[in-house]
Design a protein around this motif. Structure first.
Motif, short mmCIF file in Angstrom:
data_model
loop_
_atom_site.label_atom_id
_atom_site.label_comp_id
_atom_site.label_asym_id
_atom_site.label_seq_id
_atom_site.Cartn_x
_atom_site.Cartn_y
_atom_site.Cartn_z
N ILE A 176 1.43 -15.33 10.42
CA ILE A 176 2.03 -16.24 9.44
C ILE A 176 0.90 -17.07 8.84
N ASN A 177 0.76 -16.99 7.53
CA ASN A 177 -0.39 -17.62 6.89
C ASN A 177 -0.02 -18.79 6.00
N ALA A 178 -1.02 -19.65 5.76
CA ALA A 178 -0.84 -20.82 4.89
C ALA A 178 -1.06 -20.40 3.43
N PHE A 179 -0.71 -21.30 2.51
CA PHE A 179 -0.75 -20.94 1.09
C PHE A 179 -2.15 -20.87 0.51
N ASN A 180 -3.13 -21.46 1.20
CA ASN A 180 -4.43 -21.65 0.54
C ASN A 180 -5.34 -20.42 0.57
N PHE A 181 -5.14 -19.52 1.52
CA PHE A 181 -5.99 -18.32 1.57
C PHE A 181 -5.12 -17.07 1.72
N LYS A 187 2.85 -12.22 7.08
CA LYS A 187 3.69 -12.99 6.16
C LYS A 187 2.85 -14.06 5.48
N PRO A 188 2.65 -13.96 4.16
CA PRO A 188 1.93 -15.03 3.47
C PRO A 188 2.87 -16.20 3.22
N ALA A 189 2.32 -17.36 2.86
CA ALA A 189 3.18 -18.46 2.39
C ALA A 189 3.87 -17.97 1.12
N GLY A 241 -1.09 -23.02 9.48
CA GLY A 241 -0.29 -23.90 8.63
C GLY A 241 -0.32 -25.31 9.18
N SER A 242 0.73 -26.04 8.93
CA SER A 242 0.72 -27.45 9.33
C SER A 242 1.00 -27.60 10.82
N SER A 243 0.56 -28.73 11.38
CA SER A 243 0.82 -29.00 12.80
C SER A 243 2.31 -29.04 13.06
N ALA A 244 3.07 -29.58 12.10
CA ALA A 244 4.51 -29.72 12.31
C ALA A 244 5.16 -28.34 12.48
N THR A 245 4.81 -27.40 11.61
CA THR A 245 5.40 -26.05 11.74
C THR A 245 4.89 -25.40 13.03
N GLY A 246 3.60 -25.58 13.32
CA GLY A 246 3.04 -25.01 14.55
C GLY A 246 3.80 -25.48 15.77
N THR A 273 6.87 -26.56 15.88
CA THR A 273 8.22 -25.96 15.86
C THR A 273 8.18 -24.56 16.45
N LEU A 274 7.19 -23.79 16.06
CA LEU A 274 7.12 -22.40 16.53
C LEU A 274 6.90 -22.34 18.04
N ARG A 275 6.04 -23.22 18.55
CA ARG A 275 5.78 -23.21 20.00
C ARG A 275 7.05 -23.43 20.80
N VAL A 295 -5.07 -35.45 4.21
CA VAL A 295 -4.62 -35.32 2.81
C VAL A 295 -5.18 -33.99 2.32
N PHE A 296 -4.29 -33.03 2.11
CA PHE A 296 -4.73 -31.65 1.87
C PHE A 296 -4.98 -31.43 0.37
N GLY A 297 -6.04 -32.10 -0.11
CA GLY A 297 -6.40 -32.04 -1.51
C GLY A 297 -7.85 -32.49 -1.68
P1 NAP Z 1 3.32 -24.82 6.46
O1 NAP Z 1 4.34 -25.44 5.62
O2 NAP Z 1 3.29 -25.12 7.89
O3 NAP Z 1 3.51 -23.25 6.22
C1 NAP Z 1 2.63 -22.32 6.79
C2 NAP Z 1 3.32 -20.99 6.93
O4 NAP Z 1 4.38 -21.10 7.88
C3 NAP Z 1 3.96 -20.46 5.65
O5 NAP Z 1 3.78 -19.07 5.60
C4 NAP Z 1 5.43 -20.81 5.85
O6 NAP Z 1 6.29 -19.94 5.15
C5 NAP Z 1 5.57 -20.58 7.33
N1 NAP Z 1 6.69 -21.27 7.94
C6 NAP Z 1 7.20 -22.48 7.66
N2 NAP Z 1 8.21 -22.77 8.50
C7 NAP Z 1 8.34 -21.70 9.32
C8 NAP Z 1 9.22 -21.38 10.41
N3 NAP Z 1 10.16 -22.23 10.82
N4 NAP Z 1 9.08 -20.19 11.01
C9 NAP Z 1 8.12 -19.32 10.63
N5 NAP Z 1 7.27 -19.56 9.61
C10 NAP Z 1 7.36 -20.75 8.97
O7 NAP Z 1 1.86 -25.11 5.93
P2 NAP Z 1 1.30 -24.97 4.44
O8 NAP Z 1 1.80 -26.14 3.69
O9 NAP Z 1 1.54 -23.61 3.90
O10 NAP Z 1 -0.26 -25.07 4.69
C11 NAP Z 1 -0.98 -26.28 4.65
C12 NAP Z 1 -1.40 -26.69 6.03
O11 NAP Z 1 -2.03 -25.60 6.68
C13 NAP Z 1 -2.41 -27.80 6.02
O12 NAP Z 1 -1.99 -28.78 6.89
C14 NAP Z 1 -3.68 -27.16 6.51
O13 NAP Z 1 -4.52 -28.00 7.24
C15 NAP Z 1 -3.20 -26.05 7.33
N6 NAP Z 1 -4.17 -24.97 7.36
C16 NAP Z 1 -4.85 -24.73 8.49
C17 NAP Z 1 -5.76 -23.70 8.54
C18 NAP Z 1 -6.51 -23.38 9.80
O14 NAP Z 1 -7.12 -22.32 9.85
N7 NAP Z 1 -6.52 -24.22 10.78
C19 NAP Z 1 -5.98 -22.92 7.42
C20 NAP Z 1 -5.27 -23.20 6.27
C21 NAP Z 1 -4.36 -24.23 6.25
P3 NAP Z 1 6.90 -20.31 3.71
O15 NAP Z 1 5.78 -20.49 2.79
O16 NAP Z 1 7.72 -19.11 3.42
O17 NAP Z 1 7.68 -21.56 3.92
#
Ligand code: NAP
Length: 529
Positions: free
Chosen positions: A154-159, A181-183, A232-237, A239-241, A401-403
């Protein structure tokens, strides 16, 4: 409008029902739509496990490496098309787009080379074997064998390109099939990449599946032999755990999450020196590249109090040169944020930090945008805040602040203080220390390393070579403790460990060596307690 499809159970499959619309974040023009509703994800998981897994495990590392090489070459052949999509859907400048797409191509090629080096083997020896009995005949060896399930990525939107490729490279080389699965917001680049792979570098059926949008009930089908790698975000991480089946079945999960990466300027570094120039370059690059939407970007900058004003002036001067606007226009150096939600979050984050710091440049007021339609686009200017009290300013230490935003702090010039400030990030992906004083660098390294997955020691010796802390290289690990998720990816062959079961094999040394094909040297048995 183009409708994206998912690639599951060996077929391109459309989702049903209402779709999510993907837009150009510079113009808000709709580009494509996607839905994953109605896709049979239980069947997708079963297909990957029963078709993809056995096919991959039947291959040697060298053969799996060849699959990765074909993927890398196919993506490279379509590089321009991928860059164009990344500019439109990701808000990337061409340089930002290259960072993502070339990162994907290079990481696949790197793991292809590792596969070639591993040759005809199908399992990895983990470290040296060890003598266990009175004589060398009774012997032990740890081995790494591919896990028999499926790896869900499961990947974040930025890469969207690099995230897909770096995770897939490790899992496929390890012998595990992948569902990636990309964002949803930036899925267009990943979708194009998957099309390229299926058409020009086909893998065994079920080895690589793709979900173009929301995950639905995908994770509920996983069990103990499977793996989840999440970025992705800590909050989603978090939740998954806590998902019941993941917890109950001990599904292995790797989390790459938020980070408040720090950069420390050493007291020995004089403005005007090469090391100082490297420091400025790295900070400005991380604030502006991909509009600051890099998990590894420098968010907190610590400089000796005596040079605070000089550093602030130098950073402001460079950030003033940034040209924010539609990245499809010539001369634009900073694109928009990726989504409207991101824009809201970043603006709110700036306000939050501004409550304990002053804005040196940027902020949430009006500013000039190049080539964007009036009132459209998710733009934020590079924003530098300055917190006079480094030991206060809690928001600047705690809120990512992700910007294109960073906060500058003075410190009292001691390594201990710099370390204490770095630690306030509560675990980050990377920190960077700019110093030619080995004593200072060593002290910060030892204090900061337990709180970071990576430490870049910037100095004049490497100023012309190091790409900065924001760049993830496949040779070294990516991940970090604490709020950064506690995960670990890449790092050469270490990246395969997530997808492998480490098994201790005990037996007669010649038999073990014959079966495992290992040639480990015996070591004396450890003393019994
Ligand atoms: P996000 O909202 O947590 O989403 C990340 C991914 O998780 C997306 O593909 C999203 O899908 C999916 N997702 C959301 N809720 C889910 C659930 N309940 N079950 C399964 N998948 C779920 O994060 P984001 O806004 O895309 O990314 C920004 C954050 O990622 C920033 O905080 C950044 O620091 C972090 N990040 C970390 C790294 C790293 O390597 N450590 C790299 C890049 C970004 P949908 O798009 O379909 O909702």
């Amino acid at each position: 409008m183009e409708r994206l499809e998912s690639y599951v159970a060996g077929e391109w499959t459309p989702g049903r029902g209402p779709a999510h619309v993907l837009v150009n974040p510079a113009t808000e023009e709709p580009l494509a739509e996607t839905s994953t509703e109605g896709i049979d994800l239980a069947a997708a998981v079963a297909f990957a496990r029963t078709e993809g897994g056995p096919s991959l495990r039947a291959l040697t590392f060298a053969e799996r490496g060849e699959l990765l090489r074909a993927m890398s070459r196919a993506a490279h052949a379509q590089r321009d098309a991928l860059l164009e999509v990344a500019v439109r859907n990701g808000g990337n400048t061409r340089g930002d787009a290259k960072f993502d797409v070339d990162g994907a191509i290079g990481t696949l090629a790197y793991y292809a080379d590792l596969g070639a080096q591993l040759g005809d083997a199908r399992l990895l020896a983990d470290g040296d074997g060890v003598q266990l009995g009175r004589s060398p005949r009774f012997f032990g060896q740890h081995v790494l064998v591919p896990r028999p399930g499926v790896a869900v990525h499961i990947n974040a939107f930025n890469f969207p390109a690099w995230g897909l490729a770096e995770k897939a490279a490790c899992a496929l080389l390890a012998g595990m099939p992948v569902i990636t699965k990309p964002a949803t917001s930036t899925a267009l680049v990943a979708f194009r990449l998957m099309r390229i792979f299926t058409e020009r570098a086909p893998l065994p059926r079920g080895a690589l599946s793709f979900l173009a949008g929301p995950p639905g009930d995908l994770l509920s089908h996983l069990g103990g032999e499977d793996v989840v790698a999440f970025t992705g975000s800590s909050a989603t991480g978090a939740t998954l755990r806590l998902l019941p089946n993941l917890a109950r079945e001990s599904v292995r999960i790797n989390v790459e999450a938020d980070s408040l990466n720090g950069a420390v300027l050493g007291p020995d570094v004089a403005p005007g020196s090469e090391t100082y120039a490297m420091f400025l370059r790295d900070v400005v690059r991380d604030m502006t590249q991909k509009a600051g939407q890099k998990c590894t970007a420098i968010r907190r900058i610590f400089v000796p109090a005596a040079v605070l004003a000089t550093v602030q002036g130098d950073l402001v001067e460079r950030l003033r040169d940034a040209r924010v606007g539609d990245p499809a226009q010539d001369g634009v150096t900073v694109g928009p944020l990726t989504t409207a939600e991101q824009l809201r979050g970043v603006r709110a984050g700036i306000e939050r930090i501004a409550a304990c710091a002053t804005v040196a440049i940027g902020g949430t007021g009006p500013f000039e945008k190049i080539g964007a339609p009036e009132g459209k686009g998710y733009f934020v200017p590079p924003t530098l805040l300055v917190a006079a009290d480094p030991d206060g300013a809690p928001a600047a230490h705690e809120h990512e602040v992700f910007g294109p935003v960073a906060t500058l702090f003075p410190y009292d010039a001691g390594a201990g203080h710099a370390v204490a400030l770095l630690r306030r990030g509560r675990g980050s992906l990377v920190c960077s220390v700019y110093s030619d004083d080995r004593g200072f660098a060593a002290e910060v390294l030892l204090g900061a390393a337990p709180y970071h997955g990576r430490v870049l020691l910037g100095s004049e010796r490497i100023a012309d070579q190091a790409p900065g802390p924001g760049t993830v290289l496949p040779q070294t690990i990516h991940g970090g403790p604490g709020r950064a998720g506690g995960g670990e990816e890449l790092g050469g062959l270490r990246g395969l460990h997530l997808y492998a079961q480490r098994t201790a094999v005990q037996g007669s040394r010649p038999i073990l060596e014959a079966i495992l094909g290992t040639r480990a040297e015996p070591r004396p048995a450890a003393a019994k307690p």
